[in-house]
Write a protein that holds these residues in place. Structure first.
Motif, PDB file in Angstrom:
ATOM      1  N   LEU A   9      18.585 -74.092  28.179  1.00 33.37           N
ATOM      2  CA  LEU A   9      19.545 -73.019  28.423  1.00 33.37           C
ATOM      3  C   LEU A   9      18.929 -72.000  29.375  1.00 33.37           C
ATOM      4  N   ALA A  10      19.779 -71.401  30.221  1.00 33.74           N
ATOM      5  CA  ALA A  10      19.263 -70.532  31.274  1.00 33.74           C
ATOM      6  C   ALA A  10      20.054 -69.234  31.404  1.00 33.74           C
ATOM      7  N   PRO A  49      31.034 -56.866  26.363  1.00 32.60           N
ATOM      8  CA  PRO A  49      31.164 -57.062  27.812  1.00 32.60           C
ATOM      9  C   PRO A  49      30.207 -56.227  28.661  1.00 32.60           C
ATOM     10  N   ASP A  50      29.650 -55.154  28.095  1.00 31.13           N
ATOM     11  CA  ASP A  50      28.727 -54.307  28.857  1.00 31.13           C
ATOM     12  C   ASP A  50      27.880 -53.478  27.891  1.00 31.13           C
ATOM     13  N   PRO A  86      31.304 -62.121  30.323  1.00 35.20           N
ATOM     14  CA  PRO A  86      30.244 -62.263  31.327  1.00 35.20           C
ATOM     15  C   PRO A  86      29.401 -63.527  31.087  1.00 35.20           C
ATOM     16  N   LEU A  87      28.659 -63.928  32.089  1.00 33.59           N
ATOM     17  CA  LEU A  87      27.775 -65.091  31.957  1.00 33.59           C
ATOM     18  C   LEU A  87      26.573 -64.796  31.068  1.00 33.59           C
ATOM     19  N   GLN A  88      26.139 -63.533  31.046  1.00 26.05           N
ATOM     20  CA  GLN A  88      24.970 -63.152  30.251  1.00 26.05           C
ATOM     21  C   GLN A  88      25.013 -61.660  29.991  1.00 26.05           C
ATOM     22  N   GLY A 139      22.030 -65.567  27.475  1.00 23.70           N
ATOM     23  CA  GLY A 139      23.226 -66.172  28.042  1.00 23.70           C
ATOM     24  C   GLY A 139      24.413 -66.103  27.098  1.00 23.70           C
ATOM     25  N   PHE A 140      25.578 -65.841  27.665  1.00 18.52           N
ATOM     26  CA  PHE A 140      26.833 -65.864  26.908  1.00 18.52           C
ATOM     27  C   PHE A 140      27.533 -67.204  27.092  1.00 18.52           C
TER      28      PHE A 140
END
Length: 177
Positions: free
Chosen positions: A129-130, A73-74, A9-11, A114-115
């Protein structure tokens, strides 16, 4: 390490593991043996000299203390990984990661962030970073000296007791003026 067939994931909620130099190899072996068969992405400091530099007194406080970062992942996998890694890393000593919430008494910490490297313009006008907020806007991924949860998120229930333990610590009884 990022599994070829996994979608990262993105984050999300990430796990950080800290370690002193004497326990670093044990931590890296345990994390590798845990994450690789489960297909969980992670990264780690690649040398002793980098670890020393990251933990020096002049190191950036937002990343200081981190030996390993794990990207579940979750939240379901986060909960399982925290419990299982906590058991695997019993007795490991490591520095406190200021930006994160400590899980239990060991070297395991967690925070939302963020990942993958996304950026926005911060309050200072510089690129930072966002992460994406609940409105789909990129906002700074804050890595301050205290644990905070982004305003649009709720702390997972299984972390509430760890936050309560953190908040119960008081400096009132320390023998200092």
């Amino acid at each position: 390490y990022s599994p070829v067939d996994a979608s990262v994931p993105l984050q999300g909620w990430k796990i950080h593991v800290s370690s002193c130099l004497t326990d670093a190899e044990r931590v890296l072996d345990a994390v590798w043996d845990y994450c690789v068969p489960r297909g969980i992405a992670f990264k780690y400091l690649r040398s002793r000299s980098v670890m020393i530099m990251q933990n020096s007194k002049s190191a950036f406080r937002g990343s200081s203390g981190k030996l390993v970062t794990i990207y579940p992942p979750d939240t379901a996998q986060l909960e399982i990984a925290l419990k299982e890694l906590d058991a695997l890393l019993t007795g490991v000593k490591g520095p406190y990661i200021l930006s994160d919430l400590r899980y239990g008494e060991g070297p395991i910490f967690v925070r939302y962030g963020g990942f993958q490297g996304r950026h926005c313009v911060g309050e200072n006008g510089k690129r930072v970073l966002a992460i994406e907020d609940d409105q789909g806007r990129l906002v700074p991924d804050v890595r301050g000296p205290i644990f905070t949860v982004p305003s649009w998120l709720t702390l997972p229930e299984f972390l509430e007791s760890h936050l309560a333990a953190r908040n119960s610590v008081s400096i009132a009884d320390l023998p200092y003026d």
